[in-house]
Every structure is written in structure tokens, then in C-alpha cells.
Enzyme design. Structure first.
Site, PDB file in Angstrom:
ATOM      1  N   PRO A 154       0.813  -1.272   0.099  1.00  0.00           N
ATOM      2  CA  PRO A 154      -0.169   0.050  -0.101  1.00  0.00           C
ATOM      3  C   PRO A 154       0.824   1.112  -0.016  1.00  0.00           C
ATOM      4  O   PRO A 154       1.530   1.650   1.022  1.00  0.00           O
ATOM      5  CB  PRO A 154      -0.823   0.050   1.460  1.00  0.00           C
ATOM      6  CG  PRO A 154      -0.112  -1.149   1.918  1.00  0.00           C
ATOM      7  CD  PRO A 154       1.188  -1.690   1.305  1.00  0.00           C
ATOM      8  N   GLU A 155       0.697   1.998  -1.023  1.00  0.00           N
ATOM      9  CA  GLU A 155       1.329   3.366  -1.144  1.00  0.00           C
ATOM     10  C   GLU A 155       0.228   4.410  -0.963  1.00  0.00           C
ATOM     11  O   GLU A 155      -0.820   4.094  -0.509  1.00  0.00           O
ATOM     12  CB  GLU A 155       2.151   3.582  -2.313  1.00  0.00           C
ATOM     13  CG  GLU A 155       3.020   2.383  -2.691  1.00  0.00           C
ATOM     14  CD  GLU A 155       3.767   2.416  -4.018  1.00  0.00           C
ATOM     15  OE1 GLU A 155       3.892   3.489  -4.598  1.00  0.00           O
ATOM     16  OE2 GLU A 155       3.949   1.216  -4.734  1.00  0.00           O
ATOM     17  N   HIS A 196      -4.756 -15.596   9.348  1.00  0.00           N
ATOM     18  CA  HIS A 196      -3.917 -14.005   9.541  1.00  0.00           C
ATOM     19  C   HIS A 196      -4.805 -12.893   9.710  1.00  0.00           C
ATOM     20  O   HIS A 196      -4.233 -11.751   9.678  1.00  0.00           O
ATOM     21  CB  HIS A 196      -3.193 -14.010   7.878  1.00  0.00           C
ATOM     22  CG  HIS A 196      -2.311 -14.784   7.422  1.00  0.00           C
ATOM     23  ND1 HIS A 196      -1.451 -15.345   8.371  1.00  0.00           N
ATOM     24  CD2 HIS A 196      -2.159 -15.348   6.377  1.00  0.00           C
ATOM     25  CE1 HIS A 196      -0.612 -16.218   7.583  1.00  0.00           C
ATOM     26  NE2 HIS A 196      -1.135 -16.443   6.533  1.00  0.00           N
ATOM     27  N   ARG A 206       1.994 -10.987   6.197  1.00  0.00           N
ATOM     28  CA  ARG A 206       3.375 -11.067   6.346  1.00  0.00           C
ATOM     29  C   ARG A 206       3.785 -10.176   7.788  1.00  0.00           C
ATOM     30  O   ARG A 206       4.899 -10.365   8.286  1.00  0.00           O
ATOM     31  CB  ARG A 206       4.069 -10.230   5.209  1.00  0.00           C
ATOM     32  CG  ARG A 206       4.134 -11.126   4.056  1.00  0.00           C
ATOM     33  CD  ARG A 206       4.679 -10.561   2.848  1.00  0.00           C
ATOM     34  NE  ARG A 206       6.214 -10.326   3.056  1.00  0.00           N
ATOM     35  CZ  ARG A 206       7.088  -9.736   2.126  1.00  0.00           C
ATOM     36  NH1 ARG A 206       6.517  -9.221   0.903  1.00  0.00           N
ATOM     37  NH2 ARG A 206       8.314  -9.651   2.320  1.00  0.00           N
TER      38      ARG A 206
END
Length: 273
Positions: free
Chosen positions: A2-3, A91, A110
Site C-alpha cells: 500500500p502506497e 492471518h 506478512r
DNA sequence: CTAACTCCCTGATAGC
DNA sequence: TGCTATCAGGGAGTTA
């Protein structure tokens, strides 16, 4: 993942889904740590608070409650989703159960993301917000002259410079390649060799790319999801990123790919000098 | 101070 | 099919 456009897309999604304050009925956190450990004892203060607004600084989401600020960073694979019924998926790490019966759930395979709760008035004191550059849409502070002066005497490549959050926030690996294509500058070009005019182009291209990406709801290469679950549509508008050996849309030459300071970079050798 | 590397972590994919 | 190596959108810490 995500930017700025992806984070902003999530922010807008939450704003749209919760136009009015919603009360937090309960919050539950998993036992695996994210970038920093998330302790139940540090988040239990959110119980009974109302979620009031959804903000953003750099790539951080700012969820404002009555007395606290939730600082959330999506890392590479983080996502916030809203579910009617909370059926835990793999997750899932944070569950915010709301009075409305809906749940806000943070999922992050992650675990590079960040979730922390701070006193509302002091959120800017968090170390995450020290030394950040200007927002790309801050016309007062993000301009060619600023980048030009900041880059004098430096040896870094323009791509490393643009991705450095101390230079300007919100631009990551995908949009850095896209911005430099639109600016006709090669990603490995040393910043010291660029002119004020080059930086003016880089600034306007940055805004152009980020704005278009936000309109499209961000870029999904693999993991990114909007709060409602949709993928970002800007993937179809990428001009160079992830297009190695394909033809440049402008000149037809083959797009090149190489690692520049450890990250995959894409450019057209004909269009970018 | 700057710039380059390494690491955190899991999963997808390519190659054998 | 199954194994291994490599790579992925970010950022922080270390080293020189």
C-alpha cells in the site's frame, strides 16, 4: 503493497461505510506480533469509544476515537475489511466489534504492518511521524524547488530519493517507477544531475499519477483490497511497472527491469533519459 | 549526515 | 507431484 493511493482508498472506504460515529463494543487482538507487539492491555481502552473519523498521514491510517488515535500501517500485505459476521480467517490479527453488529478486521499475512493506540492529542509525537517529508498534494511545501535544493550534493538515485519518506511521503515502489516514466527520467539517474525543470516535472507527474491511482481505487498486484473487498483498478493503467519486456505504450520499445537499491524498477530506455 | 545492505514474515510462482 | 530458490507494494536497524 500500500502506497498513498491504496491507504487513501481504504480511508475513503471507511469514511463512506461509517459516515457517523460508531461505538466500539469490543476489541480482540491475536497473539502474533505485527511490526510491533500488539498487547491486549494497550488496546482495551478502545472499548466504549466511538470511532469518529478516518484520517491519513503519509502511508499511515489515523482512526480517531473520542479520546484516542489508532495508528495503523498496512506494511506490505495488511488490509482492513468490514464484515457483518466475524468469521476469523487465517492471518486475521485485530477484530474491532462495533455496536452496529459489524466488525472491522485487520488481516496481514506478512505482519509488517503496525497497530498502535495513542492519546489523541499526542499522535504526532509517535516516532513514526518524525522526519517525514511533505504530503505530495501539499502545494506549499512539495514543489520542484524543494526537491532541487534538497538534492544538491547528494549521490542517491532519483528513485531511491523519491521513495525515501524523508523526501516526500506516500510514494513507494510502484508509483516511483510510474512517476519517473511520466517525467522522462531514468530511475537510476543521480539526483545531483537533475535540473529544477526536471524536478518540476517530477512533482507534477507525482500528483498526476497519485491522483489517477486514487480515482481508480488503488493498484492491486496481489493482496491489496479496499475496505469493501474490491481490488484496485489502477493495475490496468500501469505504464511501466510489472511490464518487463513488454512494449512501451508511447514508443514501442521494450520496457527494462533492474534492481535499483534493492527494489525492482521498470523504465523505457527510449522515453526516459 | 548519507547511502547501501540486511532483516522482519508468509505465500506465490518459476525452475528443476 | 514435489522440492528449492527467488521475489513481493514497507520500514527500521546496522554498517561504512
Amino acid at each position: 503493497m500500500p502506497e498513498l493511493p491504496e491507504v487513501e482508498t481504504v480511508r475513503r472506504g471507511l469514511e463512506k461505510l461509517f459516515p457517523k460515529p460508531v461505538k466500539i463494543k469490543a476489541i480482540r487482538v491475536g497473539n502474533k506480533s505485527l511490526r510491533e507487539e500488539v498487547k491486549a492491555s494497550n488496546v482495551k481502552c478502545l472499548k466504549g469509544q466511538r470511532l469518529r473519523s478516518f484520517g491519513r498521514r503519509a502511508k499511515y491510517l489515523l482512526l480517531e476515537t473520542d479520546d484516542f488515535m489508532i495508528i495503523s500501517h498496512l506494511g506490505m500485505t495488511g488490509s482492513w475489511r468490514i464484515f457483518e459476521k466475524s468469521k476469523a480467517r487465517i492471518h486475521d490479527h485485530i477484530f474491532i466489534h462495533l455496536d452496529s453488529g459489524k466488525s472491522l478486521v485487520y488481516n496481514d499475512p506478512r505482519r509488517f504492518g503496525l497497530f498502535k493506540v495513542v492519546q489523541k492529542e499526542k499522535w504526532q509525537d509517535s516516532p513514526q511521524f518524525k522526519n517525514l517529508g511533505p504530503e505530495p498534494f501539499d502545494r506549499q511545501n512539495f514543489k520542484g524547488k524543494f526537491l532541487y535544493e534538497k538534492s544538491r550534493g547528494r549521490k542517491a538515485s532519483i528513485k531511491a530519493f523519491l521513495m525515501d519518506q524523508k523526501t516526500v511521503v506516500g510514494i513507494g515502489n510502484i508509483y516511483a517507477s510510474e512517476v519517473l516514466f511520466l517525467s522522462s527520467v531514468r530511475p537510476n539517474c543521480p539526483v545531483n544531475s537533475l535540473s529544477l525543470k526536471d524536478f518540476d516535472r517530477i512533482v507534477s507527474s507525482s500528483r498526476q499519477v497519485l491522483r489517477a491511482a486514487m480515482s481508480a481505487g488503488g493498484t492491486t498486484i496481489r493482496d491489496f483490497r479496499q475496505a469493501g473487498g474490491s481490488k484496485g483498478a489502477f493495475s490496468a493503467q500501469l505504464l511501466v511497472y510489472d511490464r518487463e519486456s513488454e512494449n512501451c505504450y508511447r514508443c514501442g520499445n521494450q520496457i527494462l527491469q533492474a534492481q535499483i537499491v534493492g527494489r525492482s524498477s521498470y523504465w523505457c530506455p527510449q522515453c526516459q533519459k
